[in-house]
Design a protein around this motif. Structure first.
Motif, PDB file in Angstrom:
ATOM      1  N   TYR A 295     -29.226   9.913  12.358  1.00 13.15           N
ATOM      2  CA  TYR A 295     -29.663  10.764  11.250  1.00 13.15           C
ATOM      3  C   TYR A 295     -29.264  12.216  11.471  1.00 13.15           C
ATOM      4  O   TYR A 295     -28.966  12.934  10.519  1.00 13.15           O
ATOM      5  N   GLY A 296     -29.222  12.635  12.723  1.00 13.64           N
ATOM      6  CA  GLY A 296     -28.749  13.990  13.013  1.00 13.64           C
ATOM      7  C   GLY A 296     -27.280  14.156  12.669  1.00 13.64           C
ATOM      8  O   GLY A 296     -26.869  15.154  12.064  1.00 13.64           O
ATOM      9  N   ALA A 297     -26.462  13.169  13.037  1.00 11.13           N
ATOM     10  CA  ALA A 297     -25.031  13.223  12.716  1.00 11.13           C
ATOM     11  C   ALA A 297     -24.814  13.156  11.212  1.00 11.13           C
ATOM     12  O   ALA A 297     -23.983  13.892  10.654  1.00 11.13           O
ATOM     13  N   LEU A 298     -25.575  12.303  10.538  1.00 12.69           N
ATOM     14  CA  LEU A 298     -25.463  12.189   9.086  1.00 12.69           C
ATOM     15  C   LEU A 298     -25.842  13.514   8.421  1.00 12.69           C
ATOM     16  O   LEU A 298     -25.130  14.010   7.537  1.00 12.69           O
ATOM     17  N   GLY A 299     -26.945  14.098   8.844  1.00 12.63           N
ATOM     18  CA  GLY A 299     -27.361  15.395   8.298  1.00 12.63           C
ATOM     19  C   GLY A 299     -26.341  16.487   8.562  1.00 12.63           C
ATOM     20  O   GLY A 299     -26.027  17.300   7.682  1.00 12.63           O
ATOM     21  N   TRP A 300     -25.796  16.503   9.778  1.00 12.29           N
ATOM     22  CA  TRP A 300     -24.774  17.487  10.148  1.00 12.29           C
ATOM     23  C   TRP A 300     -23.542  17.354   9.255  1.00 12.29           C
ATOM     24  O   TRP A 300     -23.021  18.337   8.738  1.00 12.29           O
ATOM     25  N   LEU A 301     -23.078  16.120   9.085  1.00 14.75           N
ATOM     26  CA  LEU A 301     -21.882  15.888   8.273  1.00 14.75           C
ATOM     27  C   LEU A 301     -22.111  16.274   6.817  1.00 14.75           C
ATOM     28  O   LEU A 301     -21.247  16.906   6.189  1.00 14.75           O
ATOM     29  N   LEU A 302     -23.267  15.926   6.276  1.00 17.26           N
ATOM     30  CA  LEU A 302     -23.546  16.277   4.890  1.00 17.26           C
ATOM     31  C   LEU A 302     -23.723  17.785   4.721  1.00 17.26           C
ATOM     32  O   LEU A 302     -23.286  18.360   3.724  1.00 17.26           O
TER      33      LEU A 302
ATOM     34  N   LEU B  64     -26.685   0.182  12.742  1.00 19.29           N
ATOM     35  CA  LEU B  64     -25.297  -0.236  12.959  1.00 19.29           C
ATOM     36  C   LEU B  64     -24.533  -0.444  11.648  1.00 19.29           C
ATOM     37  O   LEU B  64     -23.431   0.083  11.494  1.00 19.29           O
ATOM     38  N   PRO B  65     -25.075  -1.193  10.680  1.00 24.03           N
ATOM     39  CA  PRO B  65     -24.342  -1.313   9.415  1.00 24.03           C
ATOM     40  C   PRO B  65     -24.183   0.027   8.685  1.00 24.03           C
ATOM     41  O   PRO B  65     -23.141   0.287   8.086  1.00 24.03           O
ATOM     42  N   CYS B  66     -25.209   0.868   8.749  1.00 26.13           N
ATOM     43  CA  CYS B  66     -25.096   2.192   8.117  1.00 26.13           C
ATOM     44  C   CYS B  66     -24.029   3.031   8.816  1.00 26.13           C
ATOM     45  O   CYS B  66     -23.305   3.789   8.158  1.00 26.13           O
ATOM     46  N   SER B  67     -23.913   2.896  10.123  1.00 23.12           N
ATOM     47  CA  SER B  67     -22.872   3.623  10.865  1.00 23.12           C
ATOM     48  C   SER B  67     -21.485   3.158  10.449  1.00 23.12           C
ATOM     49  O   SER B  67     -20.575   3.969  10.276  1.00 23.12           O
ATOM     50  N   LEU B  68     -21.342   1.857  10.293  1.00 25.79           N
ATOM     51  CA  LEU B  68     -20.061   1.312   9.841  1.00 25.79           C
ATOM     52  C   LEU B  68     -19.719   1.819   8.443  1.00 25.79           C
ATOM     53  O   LEU B  68     -18.576   2.215   8.181  1.00 25.79           O
ATOM     54  N   ALA B  69     -20.705   1.837   7.556  1.00 24.20           N
ATOM     55  CA  ALA B  69     -20.477   2.356   6.199  1.00 24.20           C
ATOM     56  C   ALA B  69     -20.115   3.835   6.241  1.00 24.20           C
ATOM     57  O   ALA B  69     -19.191   4.285   5.544  1.00 24.20           O
TER      58      ALA B  69
ATOM     59  N   LEU C 130     -33.964  15.797   4.795  1.00 28.43           N
ATOM     60  CA  LEU C 130     -34.419  14.408   4.893  1.00 28.43           C
ATOM     61  C   LEU C 130     -34.026  13.805   6.241  1.00 28.43           C
ATOM     62  O   LEU C 130     -34.812  13.095   6.875  1.00 28.43           O
ATOM     63  N   ALA C 131     -32.829  14.126   6.693  1.00 23.20           N
ATOM     64  CA  ALA C 131     -32.374  13.642   8.004  1.00 23.20           C
ATOM     65  C   ALA C 131     -33.277  14.170   9.117  1.00 23.20           C
ATOM     66  O   ALA C 131     -33.633  13.427  10.040  1.00 23.20           O
ATOM     67  N   VAL C 132     -33.673  15.426   9.030  1.00 23.78           N
ATOM     68  CA  VAL C 132     -34.570  16.003  10.049  1.00 23.78           C
ATOM     69  C   VAL C 132     -35.919  15.283  10.029  1.00 23.78           C
ATOM     70  O   VAL C 132     -36.490  15.002  11.090  1.00 23.78           O
ATOM     71  N   LEU C 133     -36.410  14.966   8.844  1.00 25.69           N
ATOM     72  CA  LEU C 133     -37.675  14.231   8.763  1.00 25.69           C
ATOM     73  C   LEU C 133     -37.561  12.864   9.443  1.00 25.69           C
ATOM     74  O   LEU C 133     -38.477  12.443  10.153  1.00 25.69           O
ATOM     75  N   LEU C 134     -36.445  12.191   9.250  1.00 26.70           N
ATOM     76  CA  LEU C 134     -36.238  10.902   9.915  1.00 26.70           C
ATOM     77  C   LEU C 134     -36.041  11.077  11.420  1.00 26.70           C
ATOM     78  O   LEU C 134     -36.516  10.256  12.209  1.00 26.70           O
ATOM     79  N   MET C 135     -35.347  12.145  11.812  1.00 25.93           N
ATOM     80  CA  MET C 135     -35.133  12.419  13.238  1.00 25.93           C
ATOM     81  C   MET C 135     -36.459  12.633  13.955  1.00 25.93           C
ATOM     82  O   MET C 135     -36.602  12.283  15.127  1.00 25.93           O
ATOM     83  N   LEU C 136     -37.426  13.218  13.281  1.00 21.23           N
ATOM     84  CA  LEU C 136     -38.744  13.458  13.875  1.00 21.23           C
ATOM     85  C   LEU C 136     -39.702  12.296  13.646  1.00 21.23           C
ATOM     86  O   LEU C 136     -40.494  11.952  14.519  1.00 21.23           O
ATOM     87  N   GLY C 137     -39.608  11.684  12.463  1.00 21.09           N
ATOM     88  CA  GLY C 137     -40.555  10.642  12.083  1.00 21.09           C
ATOM     89  C   GLY C 137     -40.435   9.366  12.885  1.00 21.09           C
ATOM     90  O   GLY C 137     -41.455   8.761  13.266  1.00 21.09           O
ATOM     91  N   VAL C 138     -39.221   8.930  13.151  1.00 25.49           N
ATOM     92  CA  VAL C 138     -39.051   7.675  13.898  1.00 25.49           C
ATOM     93  C   VAL C 138     -39.623   7.804  15.312  1.00 25.49           C
ATOM     94  O   VAL C 138     -40.430   6.968  15.736  1.00 25.49           O
ATOM     95  N   PRO C 139     -39.253   8.850  16.077  1.00 20.95           N
ATOM     96  CA  PRO C 139     -39.841   8.962  17.421  1.00 20.95           C
ATOM     97  C   PRO C 139     -41.368   9.090  17.394  1.00 20.95           C
ATOM     98  O   PRO C 139     -42.056   8.460  18.212  1.00 20.95           O
ATOM     99  N   LEU C 140     -41.908   9.865  16.456  1.00 20.08           N
ATOM    100  CA  LEU C 140     -43.367   9.989  16.363  1.00 20.08           C
ATOM    101  C   LEU C 140     -44.014   8.649  16.047  1.00 20.08           C
ATOM    102  O   LEU C 140     -45.064   8.308  16.610  1.00 20.08           O
ATOM    103  N   SER C 141     -43.383   7.878  15.175  1.00 20.30           N
ATOM    104  CA  SER C 141     -43.960   6.576  14.819  1.00 20.30           C
ATOM    105  C   SER C 141     -43.990   5.625  16.008  1.00 20.30           C
ATOM    106  O   SER C 141     -44.885   4.787  16.119  1.00 20.30           O
ATOM    107  N   ARG C 142     -43.020   5.742  16.915  1.00 18.02           N
ATOM    108  CA  ARG C 142     -42.994   4.871  18.091  1.00 18.02           C
ATOM    109  C   ARG C 142     -44.212   5.121  18.977  1.00 18.02           C
ATOM    110  O   ARG C 142     -44.799   4.193  19.521  1.00 18.02           O
ATOM    111  N   VAL C 143     -44.596   6.395  19.099  1.00 10.19           N
ATOM    112  CA  VAL C 143     -45.785   6.733  19.898  1.00 10.19           C
ATOM    113  C   VAL C 143     -47.049   6.324  19.147  1.00 10.19           C
ATOM    114  O   VAL C 143     -47.956   5.713  19.714  1.00 10.19           O
TER     115      VAL C 143
END
Length: 193
Positions: free
Chosen positions: A76-83, A11-16, A98-111
Motif C-alpha cells: 500500500y505504501g508503494a501504491l500510494g507513492w506511485l499514485l 499478490l494478485p493486486c501486485s501483478l495487476a 487511503l494507502a496510509v490508512l491501510l498501511m496503519l490499519g492492517v498492522p494495528l488490526s493484527r495486534v
C-alpha cells in the motif's frame, strides 16, 4: 481490516499493478517494485523460518514477524507513492491518504485481533518500511508517465474482488511446518545462542 493484508489479495493486486505500470511505460518502476516486493516477502519468510521454531530455545518475545504488517505496508505504501507521483493531484492525494490508512490499519488490526504481539508487528513493519524506502528512493527521479487512475482503480478493484472470493491462502501453516522441519533437520536453533 486485517484481510487487506492477506497475501492471497496482495499478490494478485501486485501483478495487476505491475501490468498496468508496464502498459503505461513505467518499466523502471516495475523492475524496482518486483525487486523490493520480493526482498520484503523473502526477508519476512526468512524471519519466520528462523524464529518460529527457535523461540523456545532463545527465550524471545518475538515469535514471528507479522507478514500481514510488512507486506501490506510495502504494497500500500508503494501504491500510494506511485499514485502520488504519477496520477493527477485530484486522484493522487486522496488515494495516497487511503494507502496510509491501510498501511496503519492492517498492522494495528493484527495486534487488536491478538494475531501478533506488538513486537512482531513492529518487526514486520520495519521490514516493509525498509523495502518501501528503497523502492521510493529508486523510483524517485525516473520519468513520470501519467497513469490513468480510472484504469488502475478498475483493475485493482477487479483483481481484489476476484481474490476476495478465493479461498484463504494457508501460507502461515505451510511456513510453520517448513520452519519446524528445518529445525528438526538441521538443529538450526542451537547454532545461534
Amino acid at each position: 481490516m486485517t484481510d487487506f493484508g492477506e497475501i492471497g489479495l496482495l499478490l494478485p493486486c501486485s501483478l495487476a499493478l505491475c501490468t498496468l505500470l508496464w502498459l503505461h511505460g513505467a518499466r523502471h518502476a516495475v523492475k524496482w517494485f518486483v525487486l523490493c516486493w520480493s526482498g520484503c516477502l523473502g526477508l519476512l519468510l526468512i524471519g519466520k523460518l528462523l524464529l518460529i521454531p527457535c523461540t523456545m530455545h532463545w527465550d524471545l518475545a518475538l515469535r514471528s514477524p507479522s507478514g500481514h504488517a510488512g507486506a501490506s505496508l510495502f504494497f500500500y505504501g508503494a501504491l500510494g507513492w506511485l499514485l502520488l507521483r504519477h496520477a493527477p493531484r485530484s486522484v493522487g492525494w486522496p488515494t495516497a491518504l487511503l494507502a496510509v490508512l491501510l498501511m496503519l490499519g492492517v498492522p494495528l488490526s493484527r495486534v487488536m485481533l491478538g494475531m501478533h504481539s506488538v513486537a512482531e508487528v513492529v518487526a514486520g513493519v520495519c521490514v516493509g518500511l525498509g523495502w518501501l524506502t528503497l523502492f521510493a528512493r529508486r523510483e524517485y527521479g525516473t520519468p513520470r508517465p501519467r497513469l490513468r487512475p480510472a484504469a488502475l482503480g478498475i483493475g485493482l478493484l477487479a483483481v481484489s474482488a476476484l481474490a476476495s472470493g478465493a479461498p484463504h491462502v494457508p501460507a502461515e501453516l505451510a511456513i510453520r511446518d517448513a520452519a519446524h522441519w528445518l529445525q528438526s533437520a538441521f538443529s538450526s536453533c542451537r547454532l545461534i545462542p
